[in-house]
Design a protein around this motif. Structure first.
Motif, PDB file in Angstrom:
ATOM      1  N   GLY A  12       0.818  -1.200   0.000  1.00  0.00           N
ATOM      2  CA  GLY A  12       0.000   0.000   0.000  1.00  0.00           C
ATOM      3  C   GLY A  12       0.849   1.246   0.000  1.00  0.00           C
ATOM      4  N   ALA A  13       0.856   1.968  -1.126  1.00  0.00           N
ATOM      5  CA  ALA A  13       1.675   3.174  -1.249  1.00  0.00           C
ATOM      6  C   ALA A  13       0.816   4.429  -1.133  1.00  0.00           C
ATOM      7  CB  ALA A  13       2.436   3.159  -2.576  1.00  0.00           C
ATOM      8  N   GLY A  14      -0.142   4.407  -0.209  1.00  0.00           N
ATOM      9  CA  GLY A  14      -0.909   5.607   0.104  1.00  0.00           C
ATOM     10  C   GLY A  14      -0.117   6.507   1.035  1.00  0.00           C
ATOM     11  N   GLU A  15      -0.798   7.466   1.669  1.00  0.00           N
ATOM     12  CA  GLU A  15      -0.095   8.416   2.529  1.00  0.00           C
ATOM     13  C   GLU A  15       0.601   7.726   3.698  1.00  0.00           C
ATOM     14  OE1 GLU A  15      -3.050  11.320   3.611  1.00  0.00           O
ATOM     15  OE2 GLU A  15      -2.395  12.666   2.020  1.00  0.00           O
ATOM     16  N   ILE A  16      -0.072   6.762   4.329  1.00  0.00           N
ATOM     17  CA  ILE A  16       0.532   6.065   5.457  1.00  0.00           C
ATOM     18  C   ILE A  16       1.702   5.211   4.987  1.00  0.00           C
ATOM     19  CG2 ILE A  16       0.155   4.285   7.212  1.00  0.00           C
ATOM     20  CD1 ILE A  16      -2.615   5.362   7.632  1.00  0.00           C
ATOM     21  N   GLY A  17       1.527   4.471   3.888  1.00  0.00           N
ATOM     22  CA  GLY A  17       2.582   3.613   3.388  1.00  0.00           C
ATOM     23  C   GLY A  17       3.830   4.387   3.008  1.00  0.00           C
ATOM     24  N   VAL A  31      13.681  -1.444   2.807  1.00  0.00           N
ATOM     25  CA  VAL A  31      12.241  -1.372   2.625  1.00  0.00           C
ATOM     26  C   VAL A  31      11.849  -1.720   1.193  1.00  0.00           C
ATOM     27  CG1 VAL A  31      10.213   0.137   2.724  1.00  0.00           C
ATOM     28  CG2 VAL A  31      12.041   0.390   4.417  1.00  0.00           C
ATOM     29  N   THR A  32      10.840  -2.583   1.062  1.00  0.00           N
ATOM     30  CA  THR A  32      10.224  -2.893  -0.223  1.00  0.00           C
ATOM     31  C   THR A  32       8.767  -2.450  -0.180  1.00  0.00           C
ATOM     32  OG1 THR A  32      11.660  -4.812  -0.613  1.00  0.00           O
ATOM     33  CG2 THR A  32       9.587  -4.714  -1.858  1.00  0.00           C
ATOM     34  N   VAL A  33       8.347  -1.658  -1.174  1.00  0.00           N
ATOM     35  CA  VAL A  33       6.976  -1.160  -1.245  1.00  0.00           C
ATOM     36  C   VAL A  33       6.252  -1.885  -2.373  1.00  0.00           C
ATOM     37  CG1 VAL A  33       5.493   0.838  -1.616  1.00  0.00           C
ATOM     38  CG2 VAL A  33       7.636   1.094  -0.338  1.00  0.00           C
ATOM     39  N   ILE A  34       5.065  -2.427  -2.073  1.00  0.00           N
ATOM     40  CA  ILE A  34       4.268  -3.186  -3.047  1.00  0.00           C
ATOM     41  C   ILE A  34       2.953  -2.454  -3.279  1.00  0.00           C
ATOM     42  CG2 ILE A  34       3.173  -5.416  -3.534  1.00  0.00           C
ATOM     43  CD1 ILE A  34       5.143  -6.616  -1.424  1.00  0.00           C
ATOM     44  N   ASP A  35       2.617  -2.224  -4.546  1.00  0.00           N
ATOM     45  CA  ASP A  35       1.362  -1.557  -4.875  1.00  0.00           C
ATOM     46  C   ASP A  35       0.978  -1.937  -6.299  1.00  0.00           C
ATOM     47  OD1 ASP A  35      -0.246   0.974  -3.510  1.00  0.00           O
ATOM     48  OD2 ASP A  35      -0.457   0.921  -5.683  1.00  0.00           O
ATOM     49  N   LEU A  41       4.077   3.956  -7.704  1.00  0.00           N
ATOM     50  CA  LEU A  41       5.376   3.354  -7.383  1.00  0.00           C
ATOM     51  C   LEU A  41       6.517   4.141  -8.002  1.00  0.00           C
ATOM     52  CD1 LEU A  41       4.609  -0.465  -7.734  1.00  0.00           C
ATOM     53  CD2 LEU A  41       5.012   0.825  -5.631  1.00  0.00           C
ATOM     54  N   SER A  42       6.311   4.673  -9.188  1.00  0.00           N
ATOM     55  CA  SER A  42       7.347   5.481  -9.833  1.00  0.00           C
ATOM     56  C   SER A  42       7.656   6.715  -8.991  1.00  0.00           C
ATOM     57  CB  SER A  42       6.882   5.896 -11.232  1.00  0.00           C
ATOM     58  OG  SER A  42       7.846   6.734 -11.849  1.00  0.00           O
ATOM     59  N   GLY A  43       6.607   7.344  -8.463  1.00  0.00           N
ATOM     60  CA  GLY A  43       6.809   8.499  -7.602  1.00  0.00           C
ATOM     61  C   GLY A  43       7.555   8.144  -6.329  1.00  0.00           C
ATOM     62  N   VAL A  44       7.228   6.987  -5.745  1.00  0.00           N
ATOM     63  CA  VAL A  44       7.920   6.535  -4.532  1.00  0.00           C
ATOM     64  C   VAL A  44       9.396   6.257  -4.823  1.00  0.00           C
ATOM     65  CG1 VAL A  44       8.049   4.695  -2.815  1.00  0.00           C
ATOM     66  CG2 VAL A  44       5.820   5.580  -3.516  1.00  0.00           C
ATOM     67  N   ALA A  45       9.665   5.581  -5.935  1.00  0.00           N
ATOM     68  CA  ALA A  45      11.039   5.232  -6.300  1.00  0.00           C
ATOM     69  C   ALA A  45      11.886   6.477  -6.554  1.00  0.00           C
ATOM     70  CB  ALA A  45      11.032   4.339  -7.535  1.00  0.00           C
ATOM     71  N   THR A  47      11.596   9.349  -5.024  1.00  0.00           N
ATOM     72  CA  THR A  47      11.776  10.182  -3.827  1.00  0.00           C
ATOM     73  C   THR A  47      12.393   9.445  -2.646  1.00  0.00           C
ATOM     74  OG1 THR A  47       9.477   9.717  -3.183  1.00  0.00           O
ATOM     75  CG2 THR A  47       9.877  11.732  -4.431  1.00  0.00           C
ATOM     76  N   LEU A  48      12.309   8.107  -2.641  1.00  0.00           N
ATOM     77  CA  LEU A  48      12.807   7.337  -1.501  1.00  0.00           C
ATOM     78  C   LEU A  48      13.766   6.236  -1.962  1.00  0.00           C
ATOM     79  CD1 LEU A  48       9.497   6.831   0.540  1.00  0.00           C
ATOM     80  CD2 LEU A  48      11.285   8.519   0.975  1.00  0.00           C
ATOM     81  N   ASP A  49      14.698   5.889  -1.111  1.00  0.00           N
ATOM     82  CA  ASP A  49      15.651   4.815  -1.397  1.00  0.00           C
ATOM     83  C   ASP A  49      15.041   3.480  -0.966  1.00  0.00           C
ATOM     84  OD1 ASP A  49      17.893   3.338  -2.011  1.00  0.00           O
ATOM     85  OD2 ASP A  49      19.002   3.930  -0.192  1.00  0.00           O
ATOM     86  N   VAL A  50      14.067   3.022  -1.752  1.00  0.00           N
ATOM     87  CA  VAL A  50      13.371   1.771  -1.435  1.00  0.00           C
ATOM     88  C   VAL A  50      13.255   0.919  -2.699  1.00  0.00           C
ATOM     89  CG1 VAL A  50      12.024   2.869   0.394  1.00  0.00           C
ATOM     90  CG2 VAL A  50      11.082   2.747  -1.913  1.00  0.00           C
ATOM     91  N   PHE A  51      12.986  -0.365  -2.503  1.00  0.00           N
ATOM     92  CA  PHE A  51      12.656  -1.242  -3.616  1.00  0.00           C
ATOM     93  C   PHE A  51      11.150  -1.149  -3.875  1.00  0.00           C
ATOM     94  CE2 PHE A  51      16.260  -3.217  -1.388  1.00  0.00           C
ATOM     95  CZ  PHE A  51      17.189  -3.269  -2.415  1.00  0.00           C
ATOM     96  N   CYS A  52      10.748  -1.149  -5.129  1.00  0.00           N
ATOM     97  CA  CYS A  52       9.329  -1.083  -5.469  1.00  0.00           C
ATOM     98  C   CYS A  52       8.936  -2.310  -6.293  1.00  0.00           C
ATOM     99  CB  CYS A  52       9.019   0.190  -6.260  1.00  0.00           C
ATOM    100  SG  CYS A  52       9.175   1.704  -5.287  1.00  0.00           S
ATOM    101  N   TYR A  53       7.769  -2.854  -5.980  1.00  0.00           N
ATOM    102  CA  TYR A  53       7.295  -4.041  -6.692  1.00  0.00           C
ATOM    103  C   TYR A  53       5.828  -3.850  -7.028  1.00  0.00           C
ATOM    104  CZ  TYR A  53       7.090  -8.927  -8.070  1.00  0.00           C
ATOM    105  OH  TYR A  53       6.961 -10.082  -8.803  1.00  0.00           O
ATOM    106  N   GLN A  54       5.493  -3.977  -8.322  1.00  0.00           N
ATOM    107  CA  GLN A  54       4.114  -3.816  -8.752  1.00  0.00           C
ATOM    108  C   GLN A  54       3.379  -5.152  -8.708  1.00  0.00           C
ATOM    109  OE1 GLN A  54       3.591  -2.350 -12.731  1.00  0.00           O
ATOM    110  NE2 GLN A  54       1.345  -2.517 -12.658  1.00  0.00           N
ATOM    111  N   GLY A  55       2.226  -5.153  -8.042  1.00  0.00           N
ATOM    112  CA  GLY A  55       1.440  -6.373  -7.981  1.00  0.00           C
ATOM    113  C   GLY A  55       0.409  -6.315  -6.877  1.00  0.00           C
ATOM    114  N   ASN A  56      -0.428  -7.345  -6.816  1.00  0.00           N
ATOM    115  CA  ASN A  56      -1.469  -7.458  -5.791  1.00  0.00           C
ATOM    116  C   ASN A  56      -0.833  -7.923  -4.490  1.00  0.00           C
ATOM    117  OD1 ASN A  56      -3.583  -8.207  -4.136  1.00  0.00           O
ATOM    118  ND2 ASN A  56      -4.814  -9.071  -5.779  1.00  0.00           N
ATOM    119  N   GLY A  57      -0.927  -7.069  -3.461  1.00  0.00           N
ATOM    120  CA  GLY A  57      -0.257  -7.382  -2.193  1.00  0.00           C
ATOM    121  C   GLY A  57      -0.842  -8.553  -1.449  1.00  0.00           C
ATOM    122  N   ALA A  58      -2.003  -9.060  -1.856  1.00  0.00           N
ATOM    123  CA  ALA A  58      -2.587 -10.231  -1.208  1.00  0.00           C
ATOM    124  C   ALA A  58      -2.349 -11.497  -2.012  1.00  0.00           C
ATOM    125  CB  ALA A  58      -4.089 -10.029  -1.010  1.00  0.00           C
ATOM    126  N   SER A  59      -1.694 -11.378  -3.164  1.00  0.00           N
ATOM    127  CA  SER A  59      -1.443 -12.535  -4.034  1.00  0.00           C
ATOM    128  C   SER A  59      -0.236 -13.329  -3.547  1.00  0.00           C
ATOM    129  CB  SER A  59      -1.207 -12.058  -5.469  1.00  0.00           C
ATOM    130  OG  SER A  59      -0.590 -13.054  -6.249  1.00  0.00           O
TER     131      SER A  59
END
Length: 460
Positions: A12-17, A31-35, A41-45, A47-59
């Protein structure tokens, strides 16, 4: 022994995430962010030094590919409670050591024991309920801009602005303690852009922001010494019918306060009134409602809390309520909102569900960073955009400096023991006091992120 670096997955890459990812990265976590949204995710990548992964977080497949099974902490903070619970359950089965889910639904929030015991959830957070509790605490102290509790409510941390007419203005801390019936510790002072850990000779100035710690029962007596009136709360006006408003109205009604909720939407007003029959609901616009009140009616309003989804509306309504002389005004704003600055010099306070959620989760993560397992972080309070931190540690038999008077401790700069908790009893720290196994110690620090109690001491 150094603190270990821990791996954290955030769904979840909302405000809290995003706020979590930023703070945990600053704490040295991987930190790895999944959304599901590639643009987010592009915006997160960027601005932050994190790994980003696109996909369904419940899968199962997504979490397996993203390495959720190797996570020390797996956090799901999407807008869907069901997705968060399922994501944490899946990550737990894959091998994640600790799982944290954002659970906001009123019915789900009452089943936290089941989720922990049967589904392996380490922690559930309900930012809306946490914010409602924070507002409820603020309403008890008209002059406070933040109130945190620890030791199961027996001790408190209060933030307040020193008013120009206060008898404490232009007085040193030493004079205040010597000449008044003041049984609190002023453990930090913010003046403009500067933060101080004050010593006895420090002189307070008008509009200083003070951070005070002490026993909950001592605040009323000490506020009397500061000539701060403590007006009982009988009635409160709320704007908005979201989850924070629901939880807050329920809390206030339980405490004997009469809550009245104002909502422009007839459908939302009717639904809210049906869910909380004991709460009065007015189908109206807040500004129009205020304008319709007589001066006598306004005097009967002890507090106003604006909780809509619009930061701008909340602040506008809050400032209008403040101009009408309502004694306590609180506005919900987003974590990154620049509108927070508008509360400077006013009687209104701002609260943020994002900040509240981040503090809860970061405190939990800090407790896992201690490689040797000593002096676990029990709670964390981040203030002034993280520049000022209050960290509560549990003292064990293997902790250092046991039995040594505090006056002999060699602390690093900008550190202070703010409170000692022993068997649930708060102790204001003095030079001859010592810590014992089983105690909790509340430390205040400027510009430092403490992982263990040992970090406060000068090495060597």
């Amino acid at each position: 022994m150094r603190a270990k670096k821990i791996n954290i997955n955030i769904v979840g890459a909302g405000e809290i995430g995003v706020a979590l990812a930023g703070q945990l990265t600053a704490d040295g976590c991987s930190v790895t962010v999944i959304d599901t949204d590639p643009a987010v995710l592009s915006g997160v990548a960027n601005t932050l030094d994190v790994f980003c992964y696109q996909g369904n977080g419940a899968s199962h497949a997504t979490l397996q590919e993203a390495g959720a099974g190797d996570a020390d902490v797996f956090i799901a903070v999407t807008e869907s409670d069901e997705l968060n619970i399922l994501a944490c359950l899946t990550a737990h089965l894959l091998g994640a050591k600790h799982t944290i889910a954002r659970v906001r639904n009123v019915n789900y929030a009452r089943q936290t024991d089941f989720y922990r015991d049967r589904l392996g959830l380490s922690m559930t957070i309900n930012p809306e309920l946490a914010v409602a509790r924070e507002i409820s605490r603020l309403l008890r102290f008209p002059s406070a801009t933040r109130v945190e509790v620890f030791a199961e409510g027996r001790a408190e941390l209060v933030e307040m602005r020193l008013q120009p007419d206060s008898p404490f203005c232009d007085k040193s801390l030493m004079d205040i303690v010597r000449r008044t019936d003041f049984d609190l510790l002023i453990c930090a002072v913010v003046r403009g852009d500067s933060i101080f850990i004050p010593k006895g000779g420090f002189v307070l100035r008008a509009n200083d922001i003070l951070y005070l710690t002490g026993a909950a029962a001592a605040f009323r007596k000490s506020f009397k010494a500061m000539e701060i009136p403590l007006r009982p709360l009988h009635s409160a006006l709320l704007t908005g019918t979201g989850r924070i408003a629901y939880y807050l109205a329920e809390l206030l009604a339980h405490e004997g306060v009469r809550p009245t909720v104002i909502e422009r939407s007839h459908e939302k007003a009717a639904a809210f009134g049906h869910s909380l029959p004991k709460c009065a609901v007015m189908n109206d616009d807040t500004i129009g409602y205020f304008n319709a009140l007589s001066a006598a009616d306004l005097r009967k309003v002890d507090a106003y809390i604006s909780l809509t989804d619009s930061d701008e509306y909340n602040m506008l309504a809050g400032m209008y309520a403040d101009s009408l002389g309502i004694g306590r005004v609180i506005c919900r704003v987003s974590s990154y909102s620049r509108l927070k600055a508008l509360d400077q010099g006013r009687r209104l306070s701002t609260v943020s569900r994002e900040d509240t959620a981040v503090d809860l989760i970061v405190g939990y993560a800090r407790s896992l960073m201690n490689a040797d397992g000593k002096d676990a972080v029990e709670s964390l309070y981040r203030l002034m955009d993280g520049r000022l931190e209050f960290t509560q540690f549990h003292v064990t038999a293997s902790s250092s400096h046991l039995g040594q008077p505090l006056k002999e401790w060699q602390l690093k700069p900008d550190m202070l023991v703010a409170c000692i908790l022993r068997a649930g009893r708060p102790i204001l720290p003095r030079g001859d006091d010592v810590i014992q196994p089983g105690d909790s110690v509340l430390m205040v620090s400027i510009g430092k992120q403490l992982v263990r109690l040992e970090d406060i001491f000068v090495s060597g």
